[in-house]
Each structure stands twice: as C-alpha cells, then as structure tokens.
Design a protein around this motif. Structure first.
Motif, short mmCIF file in Angstrom:
data_model
loop_
_atom_site.label_atom_id
_atom_site.label_comp_id
_atom_site.label_asym_id
_atom_site.label_seq_id
_atom_site.Cartn_x
_atom_site.Cartn_y
_atom_site.Cartn_z
N MET A 1 3.96 -2.98 -33.10
CA MET A 1 2.60 -2.43 -32.99
C MET A 1 2.49 -1.44 -31.83
O MET A 1 1.82 -0.41 -31.95
N VAL A 2 3.17 -1.75 -30.73
CA VAL A 2 3.16 -0.82 -29.59
C VAL A 2 3.85 0.48 -29.97
O VAL A 2 3.38 1.58 -29.63
N ALA A 3 4.97 0.37 -30.69
CA ALA A 3 5.69 1.56 -31.13
C ALA A 3 4.84 2.40 -32.08
O ALA A 3 4.77 3.63 -31.95
N ALA A 4 4.17 1.75 -33.02
CA ALA A 4 3.31 2.47 -33.97
C ALA A 4 2.17 3.16 -33.23
O ALA A 4 1.83 4.31 -33.53
N THR A 5 1.60 2.47 -32.25
CA THR A 5 0.51 3.05 -31.46
C THR A 5 0.99 4.25 -30.66
O THR A 5 0.34 5.31 -30.64
N GLY A 6 2.13 4.10 -30.00
CA GLY A 6 2.66 5.18 -29.18
C GLY A 6 2.99 6.43 -29.97
O GLY A 6 2.65 7.55 -29.57
N VAL A 7 3.66 6.25 -31.11
CA VAL A 7 4.02 7.39 -31.95
C VAL A 7 2.77 8.08 -32.50
O VAL A 7 2.69 9.31 -32.54
N SER A 8 1.78 7.29 -32.91
CA SER A 8 0.55 7.86 -33.47
C SER A 8 -0.25 8.62 -32.41
O SER A 8 -0.75 9.71 -32.67
N VAL A 9 -0.36 8.04 -31.22
CA VAL A 9 -1.05 8.73 -30.13
C VAL A 9 -0.31 10.01 -29.77
O VAL A 9 -0.94 11.05 -29.50
N ALA B 1 6.99 6.82 -40.54
CA ALA B 1 8.09 5.86 -40.65
C ALA B 1 7.61 4.56 -41.27
O ALA B 1 6.51 4.08 -40.96
N GLU B 2 8.42 3.98 -42.12
CA GLU B 2 8.03 2.78 -42.87
C GLU B 2 7.73 1.60 -41.95
O GLU B 2 6.86 0.78 -42.23
N GLU B 3 8.46 1.52 -40.83
CA GLU B 3 8.26 0.37 -39.94
C GLU B 3 6.92 0.38 -39.22
O GLU B 3 6.55 -0.62 -38.59
N TYR B 4 6.18 1.47 -39.34
CA TYR B 4 4.87 1.52 -38.71
C TYR B 4 3.75 1.07 -39.65
O TYR B 4 2.57 1.14 -39.29
N ASN B 5 4.11 0.60 -40.84
CA ASN B 5 3.15 -0.06 -41.72
C ASN B 5 3.06 -1.52 -41.28
O ASN B 5 3.74 -2.40 -41.81
N VAL B 6 2.24 -1.77 -40.28
CA VAL B 6 2.22 -3.09 -39.64
C VAL B 6 1.59 -4.14 -40.53
O VAL B 6 0.64 -3.87 -41.28
N THR B 7 2.12 -5.35 -40.47
CA THR B 7 1.63 -6.49 -41.25
C THR B 7 1.59 -7.72 -40.35
O THR B 7 1.83 -7.63 -39.14
N MET B 8 1.31 -8.87 -40.93
CA MET B 8 1.25 -10.11 -40.16
C MET B 8 2.62 -10.47 -39.56
O MET B 8 2.70 -11.18 -38.56
N SER B 9 3.68 -9.97 -40.17
CA SER B 9 5.02 -10.29 -39.66
C SER B 9 5.50 -9.30 -38.60
O SER B 9 6.57 -9.49 -38.02
#
Length: 259
Positions: free
Chosen positions: A231-239, A217-225
């Motif tokens: 970040m928690v969502a990206a971590t959870g989905v990846s794990v 998902a595009e929203e999991y390309n985390v940046t400074m904004s």
C-alpha cells in the motif's frame, strides 16, 4: 495555499457535476455488486452478464474521473476567479491546489465502491468477481464483518482511489488546455491504453521494473491480502505520478495566456 485549497473545496461542493458523478458511481456500485451476486447464484443470463464490467470501478472512475479533473481546473477560468487566485498566491500554488482537489475528487468517486464492497463483505450472500478490480475482489472475498475489516477496507478505498488518480494524472496538464469533455475522452482512453501498454511491459525482460514505476503495475491493485508495504508503494508511485503531471501542468500553464 491553504486559502486556495479552502476556496477550491468550496467550489467543488458547489459544482453540480461533482454531485452528479458521485450519484452515478453510487448507483453503478450498487448495481455492480447486485449483478455480482446474481452471477454467483447463476441467475444472470449471458446478455446481462456482459454489462457487469461496464459498471465496475475501473470503467466508471476511468470515465468520470477525467471529467472531474477537467471541471476542477476549468471552473476557475469559467468564473474568472483565476485572476484573484494568481494575484494572491501565484502560479505554483494555483496548480498545486488544483492538483490536490482533483485527486480528492477522483478518490471520492471510489468511495461508493468501497462502501458496496463493505456491504458485500458483511452479508451472507455469495458474490463472483466479473473483473479483477480491487473492489470486485474485495466484494467476492471471504466474509469478515469486523471492525478491523472496516478499517482495512477504508484504507484500501483511499489507496485505490489514489492509484486511479495516478493513472489519470495525465489529465492535469491536458485540463489547462482542453475542455472538460475532451479531457474526459482523453483520460478514459489513456486509462485503458496505459493498462494495456504497461501490462505488456511487465512480461518483457528488463522493462518490468519500468512498469512498476507507474500506477499501472498489477501489484498496485491492492486487496485484503496486500501488505502495508504494498500500500505504501502504491501510494508513493501514485503521488509521484500526480506530482510529475502537476509539474508538467505548471510548465504548460506558464506559457498560456490567462484571459
């Protein structure tokens, strides 16, 4: 499980492929940021500009990450240490340990890009992101050489590496059946095919939610904004992706004959 992890980490440090892949990523990250600067200064000819995406984190981690996953799994079979590991801990901890170390290896490949982005943020030079990856966007972002920026970039580097590991999680079950070079080819192909497939699903009504359940998902390309929630969502989905593929690897490994 703890002893298995220690043994696997020791094996990882003693594996030449790991040091070589890390060196390649370090050189590529430096060259990538340098070319981004030349691009911003309009000092890059069109032929050289085509090589900027080839040095990006998406390309290098997508290519070398599957190789390391295959190497981590195959190493125990090559050295015959798999027998001792299975006798001491069993199949479940064996697969889980390999999955954890493989994820760590992929995150390690992202570190040089995080360092390069941090150097770019601390310099006075201008940079232009040739590809919209997390580290390219970071390097081309507003300058803010503060302690808070260093800490945030460190977190982004780990989360981004974890997202890459989630994207490449399919390599875990494949690594129990295929050679590392074949796993590399399959994982590299999937990392880009998955981006294409799930980015298409995002625009289809009713299927956008399905895409958000994957690391693509595009929203999991985390940046400074990105927010803490992002970040928690990206971590959870990846794990979750790694756990699912680890479970599949366990099922496949149970049916395999250990020689």
């Amino acid at each position: 499980m703890v002893n298995l992890l220690r043994a696997d980490l020791y094996m990882l440090r003693r594996t030449p492929a790991v040091a070589l892949c890390l060196l390649v990523c370090a050189v590529a990250a430096g060259l990538h940021v340098w070319l981004m600067h030349l691009l911003a200064a309009d000092a890059l000819d069109p032929a050289a500009a085509n090589g900027v995406p080839a040095l990006s984190d998406a390309m290098l981690v997508g290519l070398l990450g599957p190789l390391l996953v295959g190497t981590v799994v195959a190493r125990s079979f090559e050295t015959k240490s798999v027998h001792d590991a299975l006798l001491g801990a069993g199949r479940g901890p064996f697969v889980a340990s390999r999955a954890v170390v493989a994820v760590g290896a992929v995150i390690l490949l992202a570190v040089p890009y995080g360092v390069a982005a941090l150097v770019a943020l601390g310099s006075d030079a201008a940079f232009t992101a040739a590809v919209p990856t997390s580290f390219s966007v970071l390097a081309a972002g507003p300058k803010d050489p503060s302690t808070a920026t260093v800490a945030r970039v460190a977190v982004i580097t780990v989360v981004t590496g974890l997202v890459y590991a989630g994207k490449l999680a399919i390599c875990l079950p494949l690594a129990f059946r295929l050679r590392p070079v074949v796993v590399m080819a399959a994982g590299f192909t999937w990392s880009f095919a998955g981006d294409l497939v799930f980015s298409s699903l995002r625009d289809v009504e009713g299927l956008g939610a399905l895409a958000r359940l994957t690391p693509f998902a595009e929203e999991y390309n985390v940046t400074m904004s990105s927010t803490v929630g992002d970040m928690v969502a990206a971590t959870g989905v990846s794990v979750g992706a790694v756990a699912a593929m680890g479970g599949l690897a366990y099922l496949m490994f149970r049916k395999a004959d250990v020689k």
